[in-house]
Every structure is written in C-alpha cells, then in structure tokens.
Motif scaffolding. Sequence first.
Motif, mmCIF file in Angstrom:
data_model
loop_
_atom_site.group_PDB
_atom_site.id
_atom_site.type_symbol
_atom_site.label_atom_id
_atom_site.label_comp_id
_atom_site.label_asym_id
_atom_site.label_seq_id
_atom_site.Cartn_x
_atom_site.Cartn_y
_atom_site.Cartn_z
ATOM 1 N N LEU A 33 0.849 -1.191 0.000
ATOM 2 C CA LEU A 33 0.000 0.000 0.000
ATOM 3 C C LEU A 33 0.886 1.242 0.000
ATOM 4 O O LEU A 33 1.941 1.257 0.622
ATOM 5 N N VAL A 34 0.427 2.270 -0.693
ATOM 6 C CA VAL A 34 1.151 3.537 -0.818
ATOM 7 C C VAL A 34 0.360 4.599 -0.070
ATOM 8 O O VAL A 34 -0.870 4.666 -0.204
ATOM 9 N N ASP A 35 1.046 5.434 0.706
ATOM 10 C CA ASP A 35 0.326 6.477 1.440
ATOM 11 C C ASP A 35 -0.154 7.582 0.504
ATOM 12 O O ASP A 35 0.206 7.616 -0.675
ATOM 13 N N CYS A 36 -0.945 8.495 1.046
ATOM 14 C CA CYS A 36 -1.600 9.530 0.237
ATOM 15 C C CYS A 36 -0.628 10.490 -0.432
ATOM 16 O O CYS A 36 -0.957 11.085 -1.464
ATOM 17 N N ASP A 37 0.580 10.669 0.116
ATOM 18 C CA ASP A 37 1.582 11.561 -0.472
ATOM 19 C C ASP A 37 2.555 10.825 -1.392
ATOM 20 O O ASP A 37 3.486 11.435 -1.917
ATOM 21 N N SER A 38 2.383 9.522 -1.527
ATOM 22 C CA SER A 38 3.259 8.670 -2.353
ATOM 23 C C SER A 38 4.713 8.725 -1.909
ATOM 24 O O SER A 38 5.628 8.634 -2.717
ATOM 25 N N ASP A 39 4.921 8.844 -0.561
ATOM 26 C CA ASP A 39 6.293 8.888 -0.065
ATOM 27 C C ASP A 39 6.539 7.955 1.120
ATOM 28 O O ASP A 39 7.507 8.095 1.861
ATOM 29 N N ALA A 40 5.646 6.982 1.304
ATOM 30 C CA ALA A 40 5.814 5.947 2.320
ATOM 31 C C ALA A 40 5.028 4.717 1.870
ATOM 32 O O ALA A 40 4.032 4.830 1.154
ATOM 33 N N LEU A 41 5.502 3.544 2.305
ATOM 34 C CA LEU A 41 4.872 2.281 1.908
ATOM 35 C C LEU A 41 4.480 1.464 3.121
ATOM 36 O O LEU A 41 5.074 1.599 4.198
ATOM 37 N N LEU A 42 3.506 0.606 2.918
ATOM 38 C CA LEU A 42 3.108 -0.384 3.904
ATOM 39 C C LEU A 42 3.177 -1.742 3.222
ATOM 40 O O LEU A 42 2.485 -1.967 2.225
ATOM 41 N N TYR A 43 4.057 -2.615 3.714
ATOM 42 C CA TYR A 43 4.112 -3.991 3.220
ATOM 43 C C TYR A 43 3.233 -4.834 4.133
ATOM 44 O O TYR A 43 3.472 -4.919 5.341
ATOM 45 N N LEU A 44 2.218 -5.458 3.577
ATOM 46 C CA LEU A 44 1.412 -6.429 4.307
ATOM 47 C C LEU A 44 2.009 -7.793 4.030
ATOM 48 O O LEU A 44 2.041 -8.241 2.884
ATOM 49 N N VAL A 45 2.537 -8.422 5.083
ATOM 50 C CA VAL A 45 3.314 -9.649 4.908
ATOM 51 C C VAL A 45 2.675 -10.829 5.627
ATOM 52 O O VAL A 45 1.919 -10.667 6.572
ATOM 53 N N ASN A 46 3.019 -12.003 5.164
ATOM 54 C CA ASN A 46 2.627 -13.244 5.806
ATOM 55 C C ASN A 46 3.838 -13.691 6.623
ATOM 56 O O ASN A 46 4.700 -14.409 6.135
ATOM 57 N N SER A 47 3.899 -13.221 7.862
ATOM 58 C CA SER A 47 5.073 -13.444 8.700
ATOM 59 C C SER A 47 4.893 -14.675 9.574
ATOM 60 O O SER A 47 4.051 -14.691 10.469
ATOM 61 N N LEU A 48 5.676 -15.699 9.312
ATOM 62 C CA LEU A 48 5.577 -16.940 10.080
ATOM 63 C C LEU A 48 6.598 -17.017 11.204
ATOM 64 O O LEU A 48 6.463 -17.823 12.118
ATOM 65 N N LYS A 49 7.625 -16.178 11.137
ATOM 66 C CA LYS A 49 8.714 -16.214 12.113
ATOM 67 C C LYS A 49 8.927 -14.820 12.682
ATOM 68 O O LYS A 49 8.380 -13.850 12.176
ATOM 69 N N PRO A 50 9.754 -14.710 13.731
ATOM 70 C CA PRO A 50 10.003 -13.393 14.327
ATOM 71 C C PRO A 50 10.563 -12.398 13.307
ATOM 72 O O PRO A 50 11.367 -12.758 12.450
ATOM 73 N N ALA A 51 10.135 -11.146 13.439
ATOM 74 C CA ALA A 51 10.625 -10.093 12.554
ATOM 75 C C ALA A 51 11.861 -9.407 13.126
ATOM 76 O O ALA A 51 12.699 -8.915 12.383
ATOM 77 N N CYS A 52 11.976 -9.365 14.439
ATOM 78 C CA CYS A 52 13.052 -8.613 15.089
ATOM 79 C C CYS A 52 14.330 -9.440 15.201
ATOM 80 O O CYS A 52 14.280 -10.648 15.456
ATOM 81 N N HIS A 53 15.470 -8.761 15.053
ATOM 82 C CA HIS A 53 16.764 -9.446 15.178
ATOM 83 C C HIS A 53 17.005 -9.963 16.594
ATOM 84 O O HIS A 53 17.866 -10.819 16.807
ATOM 85 N N THR A 54 16.198 -9.498 17.571
ATOM 86 C CA THR A 54 16.327 -9.976 18.957
ATOM 87 C C THR A 54 15.610 -11.306 19.167
ATOM 88 O O THR A 54 15.734 -11.907 20.226
ATOM 89 N N GLY A 55 14.824 -11.719 18.171
ATOM 90 C CA GLY A 55 14.042 -12.944 18.293
ATOM 91 C C GLY A 55 12.593 -12.680 18.656
ATOM 92 O O GLY A 55 11.779 -13.603 18.693
ATOM 93 N N ASP A 56 12.255 -11.422 18.942
ATOM 94 C CA ASP A 56 10.864 -11.078 19.230
ATOM 95 C C ASP A 56 10.050 -11.037 17.938
ATOM 96 O O ASP A 56 10.584 -10.788 16.867
ATOM 97 N N ARG A 57 8.760 -11.260 18.074
ATOM 98 C CA ARG A 57 7.884 -11.264 16.899
ATOM 99 C C ARG A 57 7.890 -9.919 16.186
ATOM 100 O O ARG A 57 7.856 -9.841 14.982
ATOM 101 N N THR A 58 7.918 -8.829 16.956
ATOM 102 C CA THR A 58 7.899 -7.489 16.403
ATOM 103 C C THR A 58 9.055 -6.673 16.964
ATOM 104 O O THR A 58 9.505 -6.916 18.086
ATOM 105 N N CYS A 59 9.510 -5.722 16.202
ATOM 106 C CA CYS A 59 10.563 -4.821 16.689
ATOM 107 C C CYS A 59 9.998 -3.822 17.698
ATOM 108 O O CYS A 59 10.750 -3.192 18.437
ATOM 109 N N PHE A 60 8.689 -3.676 17.738
ATOM 110 C CA PHE A 60 8.046 -2.725 18.633
ATOM 111 C C PHE A 60 7.559 -3.428 19.890
ATOM 112 O O PHE A 60 6.360 -3.629 20.094
ATOM 113 N N HIS A 61 8.508 -3.813 20.746
ATOM 114 C CA HIS A 61 8.169 -4.522 21.978
ATOM 115 C C HIS A 61 8.658 -3.804 23.230
ATOM 116 O O HIS A 61 8.522 -4.307 24.326
ATOM 117 N N ASN A 62 9.210 -2.615 23.077
ATOM 118 C CA ASN A 62 9.694 -1.830 24.211
ATOM 119 C C ASN A 62 8.793 -0.616 24.424
ATOM 120 O O ASN A 62 8.607 0.178 23.511
#
Length: 109
Positions: free
Chosen positions: A76-105
């Motif tokens: 998906l492309v935002d209204c200003d055409s200067d940012a993207l949203l990837y909708l993914v089928n994530s089966l494994k952790p996304a974060c390099h720490t091993g957490d599912r998401t990088c936004f866990h703090n």
Amino acid sequence: MLKTIDKIDFEKRNGIIPVIVQDVKTKDILMLGYANKLALHKTVETGNAHFWSTSHNKLWMKGEESGNIQPVEKILVDCDSDALLYLVNSLKPACHTGDRTCFHNELKQ
C-alpha cells in the motif's frame, strides 16, 4: 487507486522512503525499514520484502541471514506517495532480537 512505482516520490527523502511492515493476518506492526527504487523493484519481482540498508548502503532481503523471510501479500502507498506499507505473511520473528515485532519496548514517561 492503483499506483505504479514511477509515481512513488523517492526524491523527497534523498532516494529512500520509509516502509512499515505489518502482519496481514494479526495486523501487528512488525518493523520499520527503508526502500529505494531497487529495493521496491526486488520486492515486487520476488514477492519477498527487500529493503535499503541506510547504515550499510546496500540492498538486503529480510531473512537472508536468519531465514525469517517476509512474503509480501500486498503493498500500500500512502496519500503523499512517499511511504509504503508492506502487508506480509510473517511466520517467524521479525526482530533481530528474536521477538515477533521490533516494537516490543514501551517508552517510560
């Protein structure tokens, strides 16, 4: 409205744009990355999330070292055409720490 890659405003931020990555099923925000035209073309071409490393100044595919690839279901492309949203089928952790998401703090106030 459908957008094409040539309509994305890469020049606003010196050739790179932010990419939010969200799990298509759970709606969890998994990570934030950056893409240039090459990374976006590779994502579209392969169906796997590719990014531009601003610290290493190179193209990388999410999971190329960890195996935690992110198959992209939709972009998906935002209204200003200067940012993207990837909708993914994530089966494994996304974060390099091993957490599912990088936004866990949580920020303390």
